[in-house]
Design an enzyme around this catalytic site. Structure first.
Site, PDB file in Angstrom:
ATOM      1  N   LYS A  68       4.320  -0.899   8.458  1.00 38.81           N
ATOM      2  CA  LYS A  68       3.984   0.453   8.043  1.00 38.81           C
ATOM      3  C   LYS A  68       5.118   1.394   8.409  1.00 38.81           C
ATOM      4  CE  LYS A  68       0.631   4.027   8.507  1.00 38.81           C
ATOM      5  NZ  LYS A  68      -0.626   4.459   9.051  1.00 38.81           N
ATOM      6  N   ASP A  79      -9.822   9.031   8.438  1.00 38.06           N
ATOM      7  CA  ASP A  79      -9.640   8.625   7.045  1.00 38.06           C
ATOM      8  C   ASP A  79     -10.217   7.234   6.801  1.00 38.06           C
ATOM      9  OD1 ASP A  79      -8.859   9.069   4.449  1.00 38.06           O
ATOM     10  OD2 ASP A  79      -6.833   8.275   4.750  1.00 38.06           O
ATOM     11  N   GLY A  94       0.827  -1.191   0.000  1.00 37.92           N
ATOM     12  CA  GLY A  94       0.000   0.000   0.000  1.00 37.92           C
ATOM     13  C   GLY A  94       0.859   1.237   0.000  1.00 37.92           C
ATOM     14  N   VAL A 108       3.272   0.924   3.022  1.00 43.79           N
ATOM     15  CA  VAL A 108       3.025  -0.271   3.816  1.00 43.79           C
ATOM     16  C   VAL A 108       3.597  -1.450   3.055  1.00 43.79           C
ATOM     17  CG1 VAL A 108       1.299  -1.683   4.973  1.00 43.79           C
ATOM     18  CG2 VAL A 108       0.896   0.759   4.673  1.00 43.79           C
ATOM     19  N   ALA A 150      -1.213   7.908   1.889  1.00 38.57           N
ATOM     20  CA  ALA A 150      -0.868   9.312   1.803  1.00 38.57           C
ATOM     21  C   ALA A 150       0.318   9.624   2.700  1.00 38.57           C
ATOM     22  CB  ALA A 150      -2.068  10.148   2.216  1.00 38.57           C
ATOM     23  N   TYR A 151       0.474   8.867   3.760  1.00 35.15           N
ATOM     24  CA  TYR A 151       1.484   9.219   4.745  1.00 35.15           C
ATOM     25  C   TYR A 151       2.662   8.268   4.781  1.00 35.15           C
ATOM     26  CZ  TYR A 151      -2.603  11.817   6.031  1.00 35.15           C
ATOM     27  OH  TYR A 151      -3.695  12.624   5.993  1.00 35.15           O
TER      28      TYR A 151
END
Lengths: 320, 325
Positions: free
Chosen positions: A55, A157, A33, A40, A36-37
């Site tokens: 993550k 989110d 993944g 992963v 946005a931050y």
């Protein structure tokens, strides 16, 4: 091009890993993944041989070291995990990478689940879910949200991508609890954040609280029925337009007064449709529940605790 | 909620014996790792014994207390309490020979300030430290991560101060026989000040310590709260748990009594000297190895770093351990 990015990232990653005692324990496999931050990764826990989701979080360092908010959020994540809530993804481990001058990479190690709800929905795009399946998933999502809210955590989110689904079809919420560590404006990657599940107060950049998550859940439940996003806007204004088209434009008196960047007059809704038309095969109770979660005024919106007591969850399934 | 906290799940030990065994294991592990070339029979001529390690930790707990007491701006008690928890947890699994308690002590207080939201900048913080402040802030910021990691990121601490307030309110409303419960305060504070210097905080729950403090304060005033505890606080439903609680209160109070015994100053000085010699140079900011490694990290070059790591390994196998003899 994508391969190249992946490759350099992994190399970078491996290098950091060398410097750390206990993140050595995880063998990174591939990116699952790109949030946005941060990234992963799917990784292997070398001791247990189990798959984990790794993550990577970039923590900005100040002169005072690790930011207070990050410390408190990490403490809270650890504390939450003691509950082992069935609808919350397990946090297995935390490790850190090398401390650099201005930043620190932290690795949050979560249990790895093969599917998230967006993949689950995609797989189902041909065949609708059964009413009782939707009911169960909605209930579990709300249970997870209620748990977070009762611990004073706002997810901020919620979307199908970070709602994970186990092989038994159980729901587990992921990707919460670091809201202050990375702000909306402090994105690690240039990935465009989806607006589809954002509450109006977030789109309007107003102050917000737990009701933002309820809005998202309302959108997601509707999507479980229709198998397509309820409001798929491509800008803040477009998103609001789509919302008002279905729910109606709020009254002028309901429009927030504080320093608004988006004006009330900028919306003219001509082609209003009803939620019942957008989301067919919705029971009366289902309709009422979703509508109670999609009120414009966050103060009037339903809360997770009350939503769980809605008749929708106790009525006889209609088409199972 | 204490019962669902990381403190309750991961940092409550069953007995003093268990804790001492863990600490002995930590001591042995350190010596096995760094004293390969020291003959078994002489190992304690060079390395600290488990008892000496405990004495050192205890010595720095006293420093921690005084540092927090004298801190400017005045520090809330929960910051001090949290720092004590961090410090004690750290040395369950780490040897004072590996990480010097003077460095870990200030790092614990600094981390506690942040977690308890007592906002002081690093500059403000180190202005409370005598000596080279720039070096002190480097040490703290460098150790912050290590400390977090060794605490397994279990940073939320439940201190006994809130349960004390709860019990006082309860006594005021449900225990009419005691006049002016506020009189209990000095006795409560006296016990709580000392309880942090004992292992009680790793063995008992915050509310048990709070109750022990209140009962201690009452007995100092020659008041009796027994019937409040047995009838009002526990009542019929809690009868079964009363025995356990009485045992806990007794245990806490006896540990606190032992805390008054101060170690001999001359003996402490000798142990300090011994530690200066046997502490791990890898983690000593004054050692050459440490300085080189820091420089390498600043350069942030894989090659330099690996080189240093390799030469460190060589050093580990040669001079470091030979020095011992």
């Amino acid at each position: 091009m994508l391969n190249e990015i992946t490759h350099t990232k992994s190399r970078h990653f491996a290098y950091r890993m060398e410097l750390v005692k206990n993140s050595n324990n995880y063998e990174e496999m591939h990116i699952i993944g790109t949030g946005a931050y941060g990234m992963v990764y799917k990784a292997r826990d070398k001791t247990s041989n189990k798959m984990v989701a790794l993550k990577k979080v970039k923590v900005p360092l100040t002169d005072d070291g690790i930011p207070l908010n990050t410390l408190r959020e990490i403490a809270l994540l650890k504390q939450l995990d003691v509950h082992e809530h069935p609808n919350i993804v397990r946090l297995l481990d935390i490790c850190h990478g090398q401390r650099l001058e201005k930043e620190l990479i932290m690795f949050l190690v979560f249990e790895h689940l093969e599917y998230d709800l967006s993949m689950y929905l995609e797989k189902r795009s041909m065949r609708n879910f059964l009413e009782k399946e939707i009911r169960q998933m909605s209930k579990e999502i709300l249970c997870g949200v209620e748990f977070l809210h009762s611990h004073r955590i706002i997810h901020r989110d919620l979307k199908p991508q970070n709602i994970l689904v186990t092989t038994e079809g159980r729901i587990k919420l992921a990707d919460f609890g670091l809201a202050k560590t990375y702000d909306f404006d402090m994105r690690l990657t240039k990935v465009v954040v989806t607006l589809w599940y954002r509450a109006p107060e977030v789109l309007l950049e107003l102050s917000y609280a737990t009701p933002v998550d309820i809005w998202s859940v309302g959108c997601i439940i509707a999507e479980l029925y229709s198998l397509k996003p309820l409001f798929s806007g491509n800008s803040e204004v477009d998103q609001l337009n789509r919302i008002f088209r279905v729910l109606g434009k709020p009254l002028q008196s309901e429009w927030p007064k504080e320093n608004m960047s988006i004006r009330y007059d900028s919306f003219e809704i001509l082609d209003k449709v009803d939620l019942k038309d957008v989301v067919p095969n919705l029971s009366e109770n289902g309709y009422n529940l979703i509508m109670s979660m999609l009120t414009f005024d966050p103060m009037k919106r339903n809360c997770a605790f009350k939503a769980l007591q809605h008749d929708y969850f106790t009525e006889e399934p209609l088409n199972c | 909620m204490f019962p669902t906290s990381t403190q309750c799940k991961y940092w409550m030990f069953s007995s003093e014996e268990e804790l001492n065994q863990l600490r002995e294991k930590t001591n042995t592990k350190h010596i096995q790792a760094y004293g390969k070339n020291v003959p078994e029979a002489n190992r304690y001529d060079y390395f600290l014994t488990p008892v000496e390690e405990s004495l050192m930790a205890k010595r720095y707990e006293l420093f921690l207390r005084d540092f927090c007491k004298g801190f400017s701006p005045p520090m809330p008690r929960n910051v001090t309490g949290t720092a004590f928890h961090y410090f004690k947890r750290f040395y369950v699994n780490n040897s004072v020979m590996n990480y010097h308690p003077k460095e870990i002590m200030v790092t614990c207080v600094y981390l506690a300030c942040k977690v308890e939201e007592f906002n002081v900048s690093i500059g403000q913080f180190v202005s409370n430290i005598k000596g080279d402040r720039e070096k002190a802030s480097d040490i703290i910021l460098n150790n912050e991560l290590l400390l977090m990691e060794q605490l397994n990121y279990h940073l939320a601490i439940h201190n006994p101060f809130r349960p004390v307030e709860g019990l006082i309110i309860d006594i005021k409303t449900r225990c009419q026989s005691l006049n002016d419960p506020e009189r209990l305060r000095p006795g409560i504070d006296q016990l709580l000040d000392k309880v942090f210097l004992t292992d009680a905080i790793l063995l008992y729950s915050p509310s048990q310590m709070a109750l022990a403090a209140i009962l201690h304060a009452a007995s100092k005033l020659q008041e009796n709260l027994d019937s409040y505890v047995t009838d009002t606080l526990f009542g019929v439903d809690g009868r079964g748990k009363l025995e356990e609680l009485i045992e806990a209160v007794r245990g806490i109070r006896s540990m606190v009594k032992m805390a008054d015994v101060n170690p001999d100053k001359n003996q402490m000085k000798l142990i300090e000297k011994k530690l200066e010699k046997c502490r791990n140079p890898d983690n000593n900011p004054d050692s050459e190895i440490y300085k080189k490694r820091m420089q390498a990290l600043l350069d942030d070059e894989d090659e330099v770093y690996n080189q240093i790591m390799n030469s460190n390994t060589e050093l580990d196998n040669s001079t470091l351990n030979m020095q011992a003899l």
